[in-house]
Design an enzyme around this catalytic site. Structure first.
Site, PDB file in Angstrom:
ATOM      1  N   ASP A  77       0.819  -1.280   0.089  1.00 33.33           N
ATOM      2  CA  ASP A  77      -0.046   0.036   0.033  1.00 33.33           C
ATOM      3  C   ASP A  77       0.789   1.255   0.114  1.00 33.33           C
ATOM      4  OD1 ASP A  77      -1.439   1.930   0.613  1.00 33.33           O
ATOM      5  OD2 ASP A  77      -2.750   1.193   2.439  1.00 33.33           O
ATOM      6  N   LYS A  84       1.619  11.740 -16.317  1.00 34.76           N
ATOM      7  CA  LYS A  84       0.494  12.947 -16.509  1.00 34.76           C
ATOM      8  C   LYS A  84      -0.850  12.500 -15.984  1.00 34.76           C
ATOM      9  CE  LYS A  84      -2.239  12.792 -19.244  1.00 34.76           C
ATOM     10  NZ  LYS A  84      -3.086  11.640 -19.837  1.00 34.76           N
ATOM     11  N   LYS A  89       6.097  10.074 -29.798  1.00 37.83           N
ATOM     12  CA  LYS A  89       5.503   9.461 -31.171  1.00 37.83           C
ATOM     13  C   LYS A  89       6.567   9.885 -32.344  1.00 37.83           C
ATOM     14  CE  LYS A  89       0.802   9.131 -29.506  1.00 37.83           C
ATOM     15  NZ  LYS A  89       0.022   7.960 -29.597  1.00 37.83           N
ATOM     16  N   GLU A 116     -10.833   9.625 -30.488  1.00 40.25           N
ATOM     17  CA  GLU A 116     -10.493   8.548 -29.934  1.00 40.25           C
ATOM     18  C   GLU A 116     -12.037   7.791 -30.116  1.00 40.25           C
ATOM     19  OE1 GLU A 116      -8.277   7.545 -26.540  1.00 40.25           O
ATOM     20  OE2 GLU A 116      -8.965   9.341 -25.607  1.00 40.25           O
ATOM     21  N   HIS A 142      -1.260  16.498 -23.755  1.00 42.14           N
ATOM     22  CA  HIS A 142      -0.840  16.258 -24.966  1.00 42.14           C
ATOM     23  C   HIS A 142      -1.053  17.411 -26.117  1.00 42.14           C
ATOM     24  CE1 HIS A 142      -0.701  12.376 -23.271  1.00 42.14           C
ATOM     25  NE2 HIS A 142      -1.694  11.918 -23.295  1.00 42.14           N
ATOM     26  N   LYS A 170     -13.432  11.237 -26.697  1.00 43.58           N
ATOM     27  CA  LYS A 170     -13.787  10.069 -26.448  1.00 43.58           C
ATOM     28  C   LYS A 170     -15.184   9.576 -27.409  1.00 43.58           C
ATOM     29  CE  LYS A 170     -10.845   8.641 -22.648  1.00 43.58           C
ATOM     30  NZ  LYS A 170      -9.881   8.069 -23.361  1.00 43.58           N
TER      31      LYS A 170
HETATM   32  C1  BG6 Z   1      -3.717   9.028 -22.328  1.00 46.38           C
HETATM   33  C2  BG6 Z   1      -5.054   9.215 -21.700  1.00 46.38           C
HETATM   34  O1  BG6 Z   1      -2.709  10.003 -21.682  1.00 46.38           O
HETATM   35  O2  BG6 Z   1      -3.440   9.048 -23.646  1.00 46.38           O
HETATM   36  C3  BG6 Z   1      -6.011   8.214 -22.447  1.00 46.38           C
HETATM   37  O3  BG6 Z   1      -4.849   9.114 -20.283  1.00 46.38           O
HETATM   38  C4  BG6 Z   1      -5.878   8.227 -23.754  1.00 46.38           C
HETATM   39  O4  BG6 Z   1      -7.058   8.687 -21.958  1.00 46.38           O
HETATM   40  C5  BG6 Z   1      -4.559   8.086 -24.313  1.00 46.38           C
HETATM   41  O5  BG6 Z   1      -6.952   7.408 -24.255  1.00 46.38           O
HETATM   42  C6  BG6 Z   1      -4.365   8.072 -25.802  1.00 46.38           C
HETATM   43  O6  BG6 Z   1      -3.075   7.884 -26.198  1.00 46.38           O
HETATM   44  P1  BG6 Z   1      -2.946   7.120 -27.535  1.00 46.38           P
HETATM   45  O7  BG6 Z   1      -1.326   7.034 -27.497  1.00 46.38           O
HETATM   46  O8  BG6 Z   1      -3.358   5.938 -27.594  1.00 46.38           O
HETATM   47  O9  BG6 Z   1      -3.407   8.054 -28.413  1.00 46.38           O
END
Ligand code: BG6
Length: 501
Positions: A89, A144, A178, A212, A236, A336
């Site tokens: 923990d 993050k 990336k 997404e 991001h 999302k």
């Molecule tokens: C993460 C987020 O940092 O990035 C997620 O917490 C998100 O919610 C993800 O799905 C997306 O990353 P990638 O590289 O799959 O586009």
């Protein structure tokens, strides 16, 4: 480059979603490429589990996330011999003795990866210190979002800084790992043709969009606290904006690059008061169809409050107040359960001042440079060409530079060096690159403390206004491109989102 010294890697949140989906696959791929230094990987988790059960979980995760071509039993065997599991923990300082007894006193380097909720970071570093687990050469990687606003981020920073110097702290944003993002830097700073165009004289606007198709999945506990703005926008998207907009650094050195990024964040026009409503759209998905299948609304997802006000979508108009970018809007968008999974940076050039050809859609034919980060990483340049046949008809054509996925529609520009001819090169995963950089002590692609604070400082008024507001996020149907208000945000300026490419 090889890392000669052995490392012990301690992964807090070691069986969490991030560790299983991204970190273990990345470490395994590094091992496959023989780039992972010697040493053990210790997963730290809350569940009482036997090492065998942990290994099975990790193997399943790796093999379901790495491409079949790289699923290698011999590599897994080698990799699994490094693995250890410690159940503790993290808020119980005494419990760290279990971790201490697993660590080798003789190993000269330790990297602690904190992939837990960030409110636990202070407890973790204090306990590591009290148990004398931090060595002078140890490093810590912080996932993050760090904090939930400026004040909490400052607190966390302060606690971590008591035991780790700034050089030992790696604040990760995996979008910077990336391949296309680094290629964007190379394209901008290793070619002279773009620099003369890269400003308000020639660029109409820039779009940065991370969409997404997935919903909140099994992460409702985390997401309900965080929402799309803190999860994606504050980090991001802002980081991508910095890379697109920054001035050329004097050197490819950590502080030179980070100084330029900080300048961009400092130059962002504040969004406060009434501007928040005009320039920032938040949305939440309703039930709909995702990839052809019916999916529930966000509020009906497992673990989500039925009255939740958490945003699953954000779109915003951002302006940079400096000579290069004055008057060029940056439209940022993320969400999302959108129509598709994609990430693109679209640099839209101005239309030609006068057309000598019969072009019906001068505006939509304007040049575009598109950096596609996913799913099919690559760069496309939209130009105009003559339509074959009689007359002087103009049509759009696309030049594409696509490392892994040539498509018949696009001309493939190949590297000229012998190495890249007739070879398929595996595009490394973002976490692979960043984990390697952290182990190799290269912080260029990690955030410095002032950068993080500036970012929070800029977003704080927006988050505070939402907190006080009685308005709910705009709803949008799952499987679409978000609320109509996001389309209007651009339409008001006579522009459209770049969709369906
Ligand atoms: C993460 C987020 O940092 O990035 C997620 O917490 C998100 O919610 C993800 O799905 C997306 O990353 P990638 O590289 O799959 O586009």
């Amino acid at each position: 480059m090889q890392i000669e010294q052995p490392y012990e890697l301690v992964l807090f949140g070691g069986l969490g979603d991030l560790a299983l989906r991204k970190l273990f696959p990345a470490l395994y791929l590094l091992d496959l490429d023989k780039r992972l230094p010697q040493g053990r990987i210790i997963a730290v988790g809350r569940k009482t589990l036997k090492l065998n059960a942990v290994m099975t979980k990790i193997k399943q995760a790796i093999f379901s996330h790495v491409d079949e071509r790289y699923q290698d039993d011999a590599c897994w065997q080698r990799f699994s011999e490094r693995l250890q599991y410690v159940c503790l923990d993290v808020q119980q300082a005494d419990a760290y003795q279990a971790l201490a007894s697993e660590l080798e006193e003789t190993c000269p380097n330790r990297l602690f990866y904190l992939a837990t909720a960030s409110y636990l970071y202070a407890d973790i570093v204090v306990s590591l210190h009290h148990n004398q687990l931090i060595q002078a050469s140890s490093k810590v990687v912080l996932e993050k979002p760090i904090g939930h606003d400026l004040a909490s981020a400052k607190e966390i920073n302060k606690s971590v800084a008591e035991y780790f110097s700034e050089e030992q702290i790696y604040r990760i944003d995996h979008y910077l790992g990336k391949e296309t993002v680094q290629n964007l830097m190379v394209l901008r700073f290793a070619n002279s043709i773009f620099e003369s165009q890269w400003n308000q004289k020639y660029i109409d606007h820039i779009q940065i969009s991370i969409s997404e198709s997935l919903g909140v999945e099994k992460r409702a506990g985390f997401y309900e606290q965080v929402g799309a703005f803190r999860d994606m926008m504050q980090n991001h998207l802002l980081q991508l904006l910095c890379i697109v907009a920054m001035e050329p650094p004097a050197k490819m050195e950590p502080d030179a690059v980070r100084d330029e990024k900080v300048k961009v964040i400092k130059a962002l026009r504040p969004i406060e008061g009434k501007d928040i409503q005009d320039k920032v759209i938040r949305g939440q998905y309703n039930q709909g169809l995702s990839e052809g299948k019916p999916v529930p609304s966000y509020r009906n997802e497992e673990g989500v409050d039925g009255q939740s006000q958490t945003e699953t979508f954000v779109a915003m108009k951002v302006e940079i107040e400096n000579w290069r970018w004055a008057g060029v809007p940056f439209y940022l968008r993320t969400g999302k359960r959108l129509a598709e999974r994609a990430c693109e940076i679209v640099v839209q050039f101005k239309e030609i001042p006068h057309s000598i050809f019969a072009m019906q859609h001068k505006k939509t034919m304007a040049n575009k440079l598109i950096f596609r980060l996913q799913p099919d990483e690559g760069i496309r340049l939209q130009l105009c060409e003559k339509k074959i046949g009689s007359g002087m008809n103009v049509r759009p054509m696309i030049l594409s530079l696509n490392p892994d996925n040539p498509s018949q529609d696009f001309i493939r520009l190949q590297g000229n060096d012998n190495d890249s001819k007739n070879k398929t090169v595996r595009v490394p995963e973002a976490y692979e690159r960043l984990l390697f950089d952290a182990l190799a002590s290269n912080p260029t692609l990690f955030l410095r403390d002032d950068e993080l604070m500036q970012a929070w400082d800029w977003v704080d008024p927006i988050l505070a206004a939402w907190q006080e507001s009685e308005d709910s996020p705009e709803s949008y149907t799952a499987g679409t491109w978000g609320p109509a208000e996001a389309t209007l945000l651009l339409a008001r300026d006579g522009r459209l989102w770049n969709e369906n490419n």
